[in-house]
Design a protein around this motif. Structure first.
Motif, short mmCIF file in Angstrom:
data_model
loop_
_atom_site.label_atom_id
_atom_site.label_comp_id
_atom_site.label_asym_id
_atom_site.label_seq_id
_atom_site.Cartn_x
_atom_site.Cartn_y
_atom_site.Cartn_z
N LYS A 58 0.83 -1.21 0.00
CA LYS A 58 0.00 0.00 0.00
C LYS A 58 0.86 1.26 0.00
N GLU A 59 0.34 2.27 -0.64
CA GLU A 59 1.01 3.57 -0.66
C GLU A 59 0.20 4.57 0.14
N THR A 60 0.89 5.58 0.66
CA THR A 60 0.18 6.72 1.24
C THR A 60 0.94 8.00 0.87
N LYS A 61 0.16 9.07 0.65
CA LYS A 61 0.79 10.37 0.38
C LYS A 61 1.11 11.09 1.69
N ASN A 62 0.54 10.57 2.77
CA ASN A 62 0.78 11.15 4.08
C ASN A 62 2.25 11.00 4.46
N LYS A 63 2.81 12.04 5.08
CA LYS A 63 4.24 11.97 5.45
C LYS A 63 4.45 11.45 6.86
N LYS A 64 3.41 11.52 7.68
CA LYS A 64 3.60 11.24 9.11
C LYS A 64 2.95 9.95 9.59
N ILE A 65 1.90 9.54 8.90
CA ILE A 65 1.22 8.31 9.33
C ILE A 65 0.84 7.46 8.12
N ILE A 87 3.65 -6.59 5.24
CA ILE A 87 3.05 -5.53 4.44
C ILE A 87 4.19 -4.66 3.90
N ILE A 88 4.05 -4.24 2.67
CA ILE A 88 4.99 -3.27 2.11
C ILE A 88 4.27 -1.94 2.05
N ILE A 89 4.87 -0.94 2.71
CA ILE A 89 4.26 0.39 2.80
C ILE A 89 5.16 1.39 2.10
N ARG A 90 4.60 2.18 1.21
CA ARG A 90 5.38 3.26 0.60
C ARG A 90 4.81 4.61 1.01
N PHE A 91 5.70 5.44 1.56
CA PHE A 91 5.35 6.84 1.78
C PHE A 91 5.77 7.56 0.51
N THR A 92 4.81 7.81 -0.36
CA THR A 92 5.16 8.29 -1.70
C THR A 92 5.82 9.68 -1.66
N THR A 93 5.36 10.53 -0.77
CA THR A 93 5.90 11.89 -0.72
C THR A 93 7.37 11.87 -0.27
N LEU A 94 7.66 10.94 0.63
CA LEU A 94 9.05 10.79 1.11
C LEU A 94 9.85 9.87 0.19
N ASN A 95 9.14 9.17 -0.67
CA ASN A 95 9.75 8.17 -1.55
C ASN A 95 10.53 7.11 -0.76
N GLU A 96 9.90 6.63 0.29
CA GLU A 96 10.50 5.58 1.11
C GLU A 96 9.55 4.39 1.18
N THR A 97 10.11 3.21 1.03
CA THR A 97 9.30 1.99 1.01
C THR A 97 9.81 1.05 2.10
N PHE A 98 8.89 0.57 2.92
CA PHE A 98 9.26 -0.28 4.05
C PHE A 98 8.58 -1.64 3.97
N LEU A 99 9.27 -2.62 4.50
CA LEU A 99 8.65 -3.92 4.74
C LEU A 99 8.44 -4.03 6.24
N ILE A 100 7.22 -4.33 6.63
CA ILE A 100 6.94 -4.47 8.07
C ILE A 100 6.19 -5.78 8.30
N GLU A 101 6.69 -6.57 9.24
CA GLU A 101 6.10 -7.90 9.50
C GLU A 101 4.67 -7.77 10.03
N GLY A 102 3.84 -8.74 9.65
CA GLY A 102 2.45 -8.74 10.06
C GLY A 102 2.25 -8.56 11.56
N ASN A 103 3.07 -9.25 12.35
CA ASN A 103 2.89 -9.21 13.80
C ASN A 103 2.92 -7.79 14.38
#
Lengths: 191, 191
Positions: free
Chosen positions: B92-99, B125-141
């Protein structure tokens, strides 16, 4: 360890032309629902791949697809997890009593199964001879051997010999994981 | 072992509103194509589930969907196999920079990930903060812990701390399996 072939089943049913493929799919879906509910396995049917060309928005919250086309699937229909292992399979019916035509399965679906098995996954095919009302699980490797010899179909006897007859029960309807248990985890097939 | 957050990337790009979600998806699809070609893993995006209501047959060999509706997915978008293990994730992507708003992920998708993990699979889950152009992998737990506390979103700092920044490269574009290697198979993340 395979069941003898030609066993007469009492739960025979009429399968219409229009529903070809639906009945086996319905049985597998019911079985997967059972596995999910009982926390035995998580196995889902993948949605049919579709190319969407035109979408209407009659209201802000509604989207209606107005033009779409069916795509040829590049993978098998079912995948999921059982006992930590990756499970992948295709399910097909035939009205033929003597052979299972391999044209039922796309080449890239077989390639997909090959890749899965080479990466340590469990890949197989579930074949139902609807006229005989017999359903078999046959491991991918046996199918690959047959296609290597440019066979266009699998003989019923071949499926009997190399595959495993899946018993049809009330619940779970089509307990194919019992056979996976037997092949990969040393489970007793007659339990 | 996590990367420091706030690293400036040089490959920033403009993401339009209309393409929200497409860019991360495109990156993941390219990456999965690479994994498939290199026989590293078989991971596919599932087709979008659609309810088909009306199909026309303008010719014997052609079927055109004339009315269809998008269904809410009951599973995550991606699954497959890596080193014999079952892999399952949502992106999932978000344009939000903080959350990262958790409303982006359906409850039954989280339930699905929970089932996968409890059966010995790898769920994240793979999360992209599009505005920051940073993509993270975060474990389900980590996500489940957050939702247990009825949080409606994940703070950027939380994602930084609990997640792993995925480097964007030329090929593979988004090498998320390097992180899976590190977490589950003892691989070196800095290699």
């Amino acid at each position: 360890m395979n069941y003898p072939c030609g066993i007469k089943k009492t739960n025979s049913k009429i399968i219409s032309y229009g529903n070809r493929g639906m009945s086996l799919e319905a049985d597998i879906n019911l079985t997967n629902d059972y596995y999910l509910k009982e926390k035995v396995a998580v196995i889902h049917k993948k949605p049919t791949p579709i190319t969407i060309c035109k979408v209407d928005y009659p209201s802000r919250y509604e989207a209606v697809i107005k033009e779409g086309y069916f795509k040829t699937p590049s993978t098998t229909d079912y995948n999921g997890i059982y006992k930590g292992k990756y499970i992948d399979f295709e399910a097909k019916e035939t009205k033929n009593k003597k052979i299972f035509p391999l044209s039922n399965i796309h080449k890239h679906q077989l390639d997909h199964l090959k890749s899965i098995i080479s990466l340590g996954g469990i890949g197989f095919i579930i074949i139902r001879f609807t006229t005989l009302n017999e359903t078999f699980l046959i491991e991918g490797n046996h199918i690959f051997d047959a296609t290597k010899n440019e066979k266009k179909s699998l003989d019923y006897d071949f499926v009997c010999k190399k595959g495993y007859l899946i018993k049809v029960n009330y619940n779970p309807r089509l307990d194919y994981l019992k056979i996976i248990d037997h092949i990969y985890f040393g489970g007793d097939i007659n339990e």
